[in-house]
Design an enzyme around this catalytic site. Structure first.
Site, PDB file in Angstrom:
ATOM      1  N   LYS A 629       9.456 -33.079 -15.632  1.00 12.08           N
ATOM      2  CA  LYS A 629       9.273 -34.414 -15.432  1.00 12.08           C
ATOM      3  C   LYS A 629      10.719 -35.016 -15.648  1.00 12.08           C
ATOM      4  CE  LYS A 629       5.322 -33.567 -17.975  1.00 12.08           C
ATOM      5  NZ  LYS A 629       4.306 -32.918 -17.533  1.00 12.08           N
ATOM      6  N   ASP A 665       6.835 -26.475 -11.631  1.00 10.45           N
ATOM      7  CA  ASP A 665       7.741 -25.610 -11.817  1.00 10.45           C
ATOM      8  C   ASP A 665       8.052 -24.774 -10.724  1.00 10.45           C
ATOM      9  OD1 ASP A 665       5.177 -24.691 -11.495  1.00 10.45           O
ATOM     10  OD2 ASP A 665       5.199 -23.560 -13.545  1.00 10.45           O
TER      11      ASP A 665
END
Ligand code: ADP
Length: 925
Positions: A629, A665
């Site tokens: 993030k 991811d």
């Protein structure tokens, strides 16, 4: 039960006298009556040539009267058969050396005794029971024997087997292989016709006594024929399959060929338990061979470090490289020249029953032609190969047979038998037999030394099971053998035990064990069958995935959410600058400085642990699945993002970072690989969980306005099948894993593929197989019932080729399970089935993605790269290649390259920003 001590009563010599024998002194030919002939004390003489004579056919010139010194001439000739104690010791040492080389896998082909492992791993416990058919081929020369053996287990007494012997016609022994096996099938049904047995479900043990490469209890490839057999089309083939085919062709009986062994193994395994372990089998019949229980760790080809395995020495070929040179007589050379396999099996040709009669015949011809025997006359019978058989020799040498019997036998050969001929012929027989017994003893001594050495015992106490007609028919073979063995290996305490039922019982014993293993294998295959997906099943998964993708993109009900990521381009390599990335993991918080320059991407990072109070209160699972993030850039557009991030950092509340764009991811992985390879348009993760993303045409994405350009779609494919579409593929083990999980009914695809679950699936299968009694002798352990005890990394370790079964044992023993080598193999197969299915399902998903990209763009052929991350994908020895193979199969019009990402999270996050900056700059221009 019969057990001979090493001081047999048969030789009739007092104990003390025998103990004083030295090897040299003991090199005595035992004549009928036990008197050593005088030639034993003579020095050896030079080689004698076989003379060529003219004159009356079959007679030496004019039927010369016997030379007055005829018995001396006989003894002179027989001197060649003398083997000294030193020579015996040399044979023992040289054979031991060959054996050890062959075990270590470094034998040169010419010198080698073969040391073939037999897949018989333990000696019987006596619990084996049931009815078995035994077919023996090659144990007793030109005949084939069929037996019906009943094993009674521990309780019952031994039952005599029924048996029948069939003579194999010479044309069958030398004809096509199929004819030989058809003959065997015919004999089998003729034998069974006479018994009150059904025609179905009979279990057969095949005793096949020729050198074979065995690759399983029921798989055995003939290396070369010996003992007078030479059927075409059998060498290099699996003899079990040939027999099965013949039985099927014949059609009368439904017989399952369960195990194949040779006669030595049968002899050893059939030994009556109770006299201590019988761990050596010795056979002297048509040929000669031995087997014994070797430590598995010493057998290089097996890659096993526990337990013992029966190894067939195949000593018949000992000396084929010439080490027997000085010991070979002119008669041995003549016999070898005329044999079916000149130059081969030289040791066997001095010992095996097929050859002893022939050696005697050659000596008698030689002596007759020199005028020493039979009034200098031969006869057509004496001159024909094979006219003197083992049983003739045994009978002629038998001290109780009497001169009249020998006389009659010689007359049957059409010979003029003179007064002294009978005794001289007996000398010849004794010389040939004595040498055979002593050579055999030297070879056995090598095996015993090997055992004593590898067991590290001061005095090796061991029983040797003996079998074969030479032992049964010859009066003194065993006693000469025993005495010689005793002299050569004084450190071994050996008892000799004659085999039961000619080894048939042992073959039945192996068959009983094999039948149990076969039943277990059947259950294993049944259990693993649902994991083996064929092309149609995988193509169906691909099609369903494709359908779910389309529905998800349209915003219709679908198990694939197909989330837009707002990432509109992959890197093109022109991105530059310094970027800050924050990577929030489960336990750590990483700050990365990512510097993108013309030379590449350089990452500096610092790791902070997340204080507990911060970690708590936010959704842990959410953090784990969306771990990357936040990012920023000091010198580019997107000020609002920078602002938010600064505010968030100012407040020092990690959870606040959620408001900043989240880089998944998979996207990070795609982007980081994309910087190196602009064709990278797919991201794939196979670690704890699994997911994928790819570049979709914006026009297909209902949730985002705009028709031109592309956007990266996060598929969240772990949830594929949550609507029940994978139902048919799910096994009961998948259901168990799902039920025990924290999110039952969710993440169906992921639960068949990713690292969090594969170990669990394997564990559930192992529990099931244990409950069926197939594994671990049916013994459940508490530890195997513990959730997550079987790690997915164990699959990688177990399936890695170099460590193989050794590793399986180590891992399972750590779990408190003791396992046999059969167990180890089965566990390996379970792991393979589970990881193979995972990789193939993953491949089917990837195939759906790349095919969609190809069709989106209307291309005949698509060349595309996929960025991949995840420890399962990276560390499992076969996962990645299985994924690639499946994609090739299901998406043949896509050329796919797989790139493994490094630090996909931080680098990818920075690159998302970098690309956004580039796009913004372009828009300004
Ligand atoms: P994550 O997916 O959690 O971000 P990884 O990609 O490192 O992290 O995957 C971790 C998972 O990989 C573990 O949960 C475990 O199931 C699996 N794993 C770990 N080691 C191995 C291995 N040697 N072979 C196969 N899988 C492994």
């Amino acid at each position: 039960m019969l057990g001979f001590s090493i001081f047999p009563e048969v030789s009739g010599m007092p104990h003390t006298e025998r103990e004083e024998l030295t090897p040299k002194e003991s090199n005595q030919l035992l004549l009928p009556g036990g008197h050593p002939p005088m030639w034993n004390h003579m020095d050896s003489i030079g080689p004698i040539g076989l003379p060529h004579r003219e004159g009356v056919p079959g007679c030496s010139q004019e039927g010369l009267p016997y030379p007055s010194n005829s018995s001396e001439l006989v003894l002179e000739c027989l001197q060649q058969f003398k083997v000294t104690g030193t020579q015996l010791q040399q044979i023992q040492a040289s054979l031991l050396d060959s054996m050890e080389q062959a075990l270590g896998g470094q034998a040169s082909p010419a010198s080698a005794v073969r040391m073939l492992p037999t897949y018989v791993g333990s000696i019987p416990h006596g619990t084996e029971q049931g009815d078995f058919v035994v077919l023996e081929l090659g144990a007793t020369g030109a005949s084939l024997r069929v037996l019906w053996v009943t094993l009674m287990g521990t309780g019952g007494h031994r039952m005599e087997p029924r048996s029948q012997e069939f003579v194999i016609p010479p044309e069958v022994m030398l004809g096509p292989g199929q004819q030989l096996f058809d003959f065997a099938a015919h004999c089998l049904s003729e034998f069974l016709d006479a018994l009150p047995v059904g025609k179905q479900g009979l279990q057969l043990g095949f005793s096949f006594s020729f050198p074979c490469h065995q690759t399983g209890l029921d798989r055995s490839t003939l290396i070369s024929w010996t003992k007078g057999f030479r059927c075409s089309g059998v060498e290099g083939h699996d003899v079990v399959q040939l027999l099965r085919d013949a039985i099927k062709r014949h059609g009368a009986y439904n017989i399952d060929v369960v195990a194949v062994v040779n006669d030595t193994v049968g002899t050893m395994m059939g030994c009556e338990p109770g006299v201590g372990p019988c761990e050596v089998g010795l056979v002297v019949d048509t040929g000669t061979n031995a087997c014994y229980m070797e430590e598995a760790r010493h057998v290089a080809v097996l890659d096993e470090d526990r337990g013992r395995v029966c190894v067939s020495v195949e000593w018949g070929s000992f000396g084929d490289d010439g080490v027997l040179g000085p010991m070979l007589t002119i008669f041995d050379h003549a016999l070898d020249r005329e044999s079916l396999n000149p130059g081969a099996q030289r040791f066997e040709k001095m010992i095996g029953g097929l050859y002893l009669g022939e050696l005697v015949r050659l000596v008698l011809v030689h002596l007759a032609q020199r005028g020493v025997l039979f009034g200098g006359c031969t006869s057509p019978a004496l001159l024909s190969r094979g006219s003197i058989l083992l049983e003739h020799v045994a009978e002629m040498e038998d001290p109780w047979a009497g001169a009249a019997r020998v006389h009659a036998l010689l007359q049957d050969l059409g010979l003029n038998v003179g007064a002294s001929d009978v005794e001289l012929v007996q000398y010849v027989c004794a010389a040939v037999f004595t040498r055979a017994a002593r050579l055999c003893a030297a070879a056995l001594a090598a095996v015993l030394s090997r055992l004593q050495h590898s067991r590290e015992q001061q005095i090796l106490q061991i029983a040797v099971a003996t079998g074969g007609r030479v032992f049964e028919q010859h009066p003194s073979f065993l006693s000469i053998l025993q005495e010689t063995v005793m002299l050569l290996t004084p450190e071994c305490d050996v008892s000799f035990i004659p085999s039961v039922d000619g080894g048939g019982r042992g073959v039945a014993m192996v068959t009983a064990v094999a039948a149990r293993l076969a039943a277990h294998r059947h259950l294993l295959e049944e259990t693993l069958a649902p994991f083996q997906l064929n092309h149609e099943q995988l193509a169906a998964v691909q099609a369903q995935m494709r359908e779910a993708m389309v529905k998800g993109l349209r915003g219709e009900a679908s198990s694939l959410r197909m989330l837009p990521t707002y990432v509109r381009a992959t890197p093109d390599g022109s991105e530059r600058g310094d970027f800050l990335a924050l990577d929030l993991g489960g336990t750590n918080f990483r700050v990365l400085l990512v510097r993108v320059t013309a030379e590449g991407v350089k990452i500096t990072n610092q790791i902070y642990s997340i204080p507990e109070n911060v970690a708590q209160g936010s959704g842990q699972q959410g953090i784990l699945l969306n771990w990357t993030k936040g990012f920023s850039a000091s010198d580019c557009e997107g000020q609002d993002i920078v602002c938010l991030l600064r505010e968030a950092i100012g407040r020092r509340q990690a959870v606040e970072l959620n408001v900043v764009a989240i880089v998944n991811d998979t996207v990070g992985t795609m982007m980081s690989c994309g910087y190196e390879d602009p064709r990278c348009e797919v991201g794939l993760i196979v670690g704890t969980g699994t997911n994928a993303c790819y570049m979709e045409e914006l026009r297909n994405v209902a949730a985002v306005a705009g028709d031109s350009g592309q956007m990266c779609i996060n598929m969240e494919w772990g949830a594929f099948g949550d609507d029940g579409s994978l139902g048919l593929l799910r096994t009961c083990f998948d259901a168990s894993v799902d039920q025990a999980s924290i999110n039952p009914g969710k993440q169906s695809f992921e639960k068949m593929i990713s690292g969090m679950y594969l170990g669990e699936i394997v564990r559930h299968i192992l529990l099931h197989l244990t409950s069926l009694g197939v594994l671990f002798r049916g013994q459940q352990t508490q530890r195997l019932q513990t959730r997550d005890i079987f790690k997915t990394k164990f699959l990688s370790e177990i399936e890695s080729d170099s460590l193989a079964l050794r590793q399986v044992r180590a891992i399972l023993e750590d779990l408190g399970l003791s396992l046999t080598s059969d167990d180890a193999l089965m566990v390996l197969e379970v792991c393979q089935a589970v990881s193979q299915r995972a990789a193939q399902l993953c491949g089917a998903g990837v195939a759906a993605v790349v095919e969609k990209i190809r069709e989106n763009r209307g291309l005949e052929e698509l060349t595309v790269s996929i960025g991949v991350d995840g420890t399962l994908y990276k560390l499992h020895p076969h996962f990645s290649s299985l994924v690639a193979a499946t994609v090739r199969e299901l998406a043949p019009r896509c050329v796919v390259t797989f790139l493994q990402s490094e630090d996909g999270s931080g680098k990818g996050a920075a690159l998302v920003t970098a690309v956004a900056c580039r796009l913004a700059q372009m828009a300004r221009v």
